[in-house]
Design a protein around this motif. Structure first.
Motif, PDB file in Angstrom:
ATOM      1  N   ALA A  96      46.770  25.107  45.750  1.00 47.68           N
ATOM      2  CA  ALA A  96      47.827  24.419  46.934  1.00 47.68           C
ATOM      3  C   ALA A  96      48.280  26.300  47.546  1.00 47.68           C
ATOM      4  O   ALA A  96      48.481  26.413  48.597  1.00 47.68           O
ATOM      5  CB  ALA A  96      49.169  23.777  46.397  1.00 47.68           C
ATOM      6  N   GLU A  97      48.912  27.109  46.934  1.00 46.12           N
ATOM      7  CA  GLU A  97      49.477  28.356  47.291  1.00 46.12           C
ATOM      8  C   GLU A  97      48.677  29.336  47.306  1.00 46.12           C
ATOM      9  O   GLU A  97      49.066  29.733  48.011  1.00 46.12           O
ATOM     10  CB  GLU A  97      50.821  28.288  45.895  1.00 46.12           C
ATOM     11  N   ASN A  98      47.206  29.327  46.462  1.00 41.09           N
ATOM     12  CA  ASN A  98      46.663  30.935  47.044  1.00 41.09           C
ATOM     13  C   ASN A  98      45.392  30.525  46.796  1.00 41.09           C
ATOM     14  O   ASN A  98      44.523  31.328  47.297  1.00 41.09           O
ATOM     15  CB  ASN A  98      46.809  31.484  45.301  1.00 41.09           C
ATOM     16  N   GLY A  99      45.337  28.970  46.643  1.00 43.56           N
ATOM     17  CA  GLY A  99      43.385  28.899  47.399  1.00 43.56           C
ATOM     18  C   GLY A  99      41.997  28.882  46.070  1.00 43.56           C
ATOM     19  O   GLY A  99      41.485  29.206  46.325  1.00 43.56           O
ATOM     20  N   THR A 100      43.006  29.223  44.964  1.00 44.38           N
ATOM     21  CA  THR A 100      42.420  29.314  43.705  1.00 44.38           C
ATOM     22  C   THR A 100      41.216  28.041  43.074  1.00 44.38           C
ATOM     23  O   THR A 100      41.222  27.011  43.755  1.00 44.38           O
ATOM     24  CB  THR A 100      43.150  29.565  42.547  1.00 44.38           C
ATOM     25  N   THR A 101      39.738  28.541  42.942  1.00 44.09           N
ATOM     26  CA  THR A 101      38.861  27.662  42.294  1.00 44.09           C
ATOM     27  C   THR A 101      38.785  28.001  41.516  1.00 44.09           C
ATOM     28  O   THR A 101      39.662  28.906  40.743  1.00 44.09           O
ATOM     29  CB  THR A 101      37.694  27.788  43.239  1.00 44.09           C
ATOM     30  N   CYS A 102      38.271  27.075  40.846  1.00 51.44           N
ATOM     31  CA  CYS A 102      37.953  26.935  39.569  1.00 51.44           C
ATOM     32  C   CYS A 102      37.411  28.442  38.841  1.00 51.44           C
ATOM     33  O   CYS A 102      38.027  28.387  37.596  1.00 51.44           O
ATOM     34  CB  CYS A 102      37.090  25.986  39.244  1.00 51.44           C
ATOM     35  N   LEU A 103      36.929  28.945  39.118  1.00 51.01           N
ATOM     36  CA  LEU A 103      35.620  30.391  38.465  1.00 51.01           C
ATOM     37  C   LEU A 103      37.358  31.389  39.588  1.00 51.01           C
ATOM     38  O   LEU A 103      36.995  32.299  38.304  1.00 51.01           O
ATOM     39  CB  LEU A 103      35.162  31.582  39.993  1.00 51.01           C
ATOM     40  N   GLY A 150      36.348  38.403  25.719  1.00 51.51           N
ATOM     41  CA  GLY A 150      36.730  39.610  25.112  1.00 51.51           C
ATOM     42  C   GLY A 150      37.930  40.742  25.659  1.00 51.51           C
ATOM     43  O   GLY A 150      38.587  41.761  25.087  1.00 51.51           O
ATOM     44  N   ILE A 151      39.010  39.761  26.241  1.00 52.74           N
ATOM     45  CA  ILE A 151      40.063  40.027  26.400  1.00 52.74           C
ATOM     46  C   ILE A 151      41.073  39.318  25.919  1.00 52.74           C
ATOM     47  O   ILE A 151      40.965  38.310  25.333  1.00 52.74           O
ATOM     48  CB  ILE A 151      41.019  39.785  28.383  1.00 52.74           C
ATOM     49  N   GLU A 152      42.686  40.061  25.727  1.00 55.36           N
ATOM     50  CA  GLU A 152      44.095  39.019  25.198  1.00 55.36           C
ATOM     51  C   GLU A 152      43.909  37.596  26.095  1.00 55.36           C
ATOM     52  O   GLU A 152      44.030  37.695  26.910  1.00 55.36           O
ATOM     53  CB  GLU A 152      44.531  40.257  25.359  1.00 55.36           C
ATOM     54  N   PRO A 153      44.332  37.281  24.828  1.00 54.49           N
ATOM     55  CA  PRO A 153      44.724  36.228  25.921  1.00 54.49           C
ATOM     56  C   PRO A 153      46.033  35.733  27.098  1.00 54.49           C
ATOM     57  O   PRO A 153      45.695  34.754  28.181  1.00 54.49           O
ATOM     58  CB  PRO A 153      45.816  34.705  24.366  1.00 54.49           C
ATOM     59  N   ASP A 154      46.867  36.529  26.750  1.00 51.97           N
ATOM     60  CA  ASP A 154      47.402  36.889  28.467  1.00 51.97           C
ATOM     61  C   ASP A 154      47.678  37.761  29.332  1.00 51.97           C
ATOM     62  O   ASP A 154      47.319  36.998  30.780  1.00 51.97           O
ATOM     63  CB  ASP A 154      48.959  38.424  27.156  1.00 51.97           C
ATOM     64  N   GLN A 155      45.833  37.807  29.385  1.00 50.18           N
ATOM     65  CA  GLN A 155      45.062  38.309  30.621  1.00 50.18           C
ATOM     66  C   GLN A 155      44.541  36.754  30.660  1.00 50.18           C
ATOM     67  O   GLN A 155      43.770  37.338  32.387  1.00 50.18           O
ATOM     68  CB  GLN A 155      44.056  39.497  30.017  1.00 50.18           C
ATOM     69  N   PHE A 156      44.627  36.433  30.581  1.00 47.63           N
ATOM     70  CA  PHE A 156      43.773  34.876  31.246  1.00 47.63           C
ATOM     71  C   PHE A 156      44.328  34.425  32.741  1.00 47.63           C
ATOM     72  O   PHE A 156      44.268  34.348  33.828  1.00 47.63           O
ATOM     73  CB  PHE A 156      43.964  33.965  30.638  1.00 47.63           C
ATOM     74  N   CYS A 157      45.405  34.887  32.090  1.00 49.40           N
ATOM     75  CA  CYS A 157      46.793  34.794  33.986  1.00 49.40           C
ATOM     76  C   CYS A 157      47.444  36.039  33.798  1.00 49.40           C
ATOM     77  O   CYS A 157      47.798  36.173  35.222  1.00 49.40           O
ATOM     78  CB  CYS A 157      47.918  34.234  33.016  1.00 49.40           C
ATOM     79  N   LEU A 158      47.386  36.598  33.343  1.00 46.58           N
ATOM     80  CA  LEU A 158      48.367  38.659  33.967  1.00 46.58           C
ATOM     81  C   LEU A 158      47.364  38.769  33.848  1.00 46.58           C
ATOM     82  O   LEU A 158      46.612  39.616  33.356  1.00 46.58           O
ATOM     83  CB  LEU A 158      48.952  38.528  32.317  1.00 46.58           C
ATOM     84  N   GLU A 160      44.701  41.730  37.464  1.00 52.42           N
ATOM     85  CA  GLU A 160      45.392  41.182  39.225  1.00 52.42           C
ATOM     86  C   GLU A 160      45.211  40.581  40.041  1.00 52.42           C
ATOM     87  O   GLU A 160      45.088  40.753  41.153  1.00 52.42           O
ATOM     88  CB  GLU A 160      44.365  42.576  38.836  1.00 52.42           C
ATOM     89  N   SER A 161      44.217  39.749  39.351  1.00 48.87           N
ATOM     90  CA  SER A 161      43.616  38.838  40.361  1.00 48.87           C
ATOM     91  C   SER A 161      45.118  37.290  40.608  1.00 48.87           C
ATOM     92  O   SER A 161      44.694  36.524  41.499  1.00 48.87           O
ATOM     93  CB  SER A 161      42.837  37.918  40.004  1.00 48.87           C
ATOM     94  N   CYS A 162      45.654  37.557  39.128  1.00 55.24           N
ATOM     95  CA  CYS A 162      46.699  35.886  39.488  1.00 55.24           C
ATOM     96  C   CYS A 162      48.215  36.829  39.459  1.00 55.24           C
ATOM     97  O   CYS A 162      48.492  36.958  40.189  1.00 55.24           O
ATOM     98  CB  CYS A 162      45.823  35.296  38.308  1.00 55.24           C
TER      99      CYS A 162
END
Length: 238
Positions: A96-103, A150-158, A160-162
């Motif tokens: 709703a806020e950013n138009g983010t899709t599954c990918l 191969g990234i840190e768990p935090d990077q799923f949310c933190l 540049e895209s989110c």
């Protein structure tokens, strides 16, 4: 046959042969154009949530409504539970806020896509039964979701895209709260311990602090435990 007749025959036969030779580049060009257009269309569709729902309807059917839900309105979560306010479901909020899709969140690697495709084709994946009779995959931790990248768990949310910030930035952003939920006061927590994409988010602090505020659309730790036990009982009985 006279020389003139032979000449006429030669003149009419030669152009016909030439025309026949020129047809194959046109056919090839049309085929290539169709494939390019079809491929481009498929790739665009591949980026949409409806692709996941249509191709892998088991176990993806239950996820699409949680993405299409409107924050502030009632909805049904991925486990089939009624939600009074979808504002706590991050998939709905980010759409709703950013138009983010599954990918936009689930950024796949090629090896991961191949592995998931093979699992789906062979049926070699675990599913859970839900309150609505649908089937979903078990809820994954952020460690599971980013393992292939191969990234840190935090990077799923933190990222540049989110949320383009570091954990320290996040701690600073919520430093005015009575209890800063992003400080590792009781051991390191993952974002997904509180923030749920396809069901109501949970204020994990309320597990110990009875006065912990529950944001609109969220649930308490006690309510979350009850839902988890209910899902577990449903699948043990199946």
């Amino acid at each position: 046959m006279t020389e003139e007749e032979k000449k006429v025959d030669g003149q009419t036969a030669e152009p016909a042969a030439q025309k026949k030779k020129k047809k194959w580049p046109i056919v090839v060009g049309v085929v290539v154009a169709v494939l390019v257009v079809a491929g481009a269309g498929f790739w665009v569709w591949h980026e949409q949530p409806s692709f996941c729902n249509a191709i892998c309807h088991t176990p993806m059917d239950a996820y699409l409504p949680t993405y299409e839900a409107e924050p502030g309105q009632a909805a049904t979560d991925v486990w089939g539970n009624e939600v009074a306010n979808a504002s706590g479901m991050m998939a709905a909020v980010h759409r709703a806020e950013n138009g983010t899709t599954c990918l936009g969140c689930h950024v796949p690697t090629l090896s991961e896509q191949i592995g998931e495709g093979m699992s789906w084709v062979t049926g070699s994946y675990e599913v859970l039964n839900t309150q609505t009779g649908q089937q979903v995959v078990p809820e994954k931790s952020l460690e599971d979701l980013v393992a292939a990248r191969g990234i840190e768990p935090d990077q799923f949310c933190l990222n540049e895209s989110c949320h383009n910030m570091t954990r320290d930035d996040l701690i600073q952003a919520t430093s005015d709260l009575e209890r800063n939920p992003h400080v590792a006061q009781h051991g390191e927590n993952q974002c997904s311990d509180c923030h749920k994409a396809h069901r109501a988010s949970v204020n994990a602090c309320s597990q110990c602090h009875n006065d912990a505020p529950i944001p609109e659309g969220w649930i308490s730790a006690a309510d979350n435990t009850a839902l988890e036990k209910e899902l577990d009982s449903l699948n043990k009985a199946a």
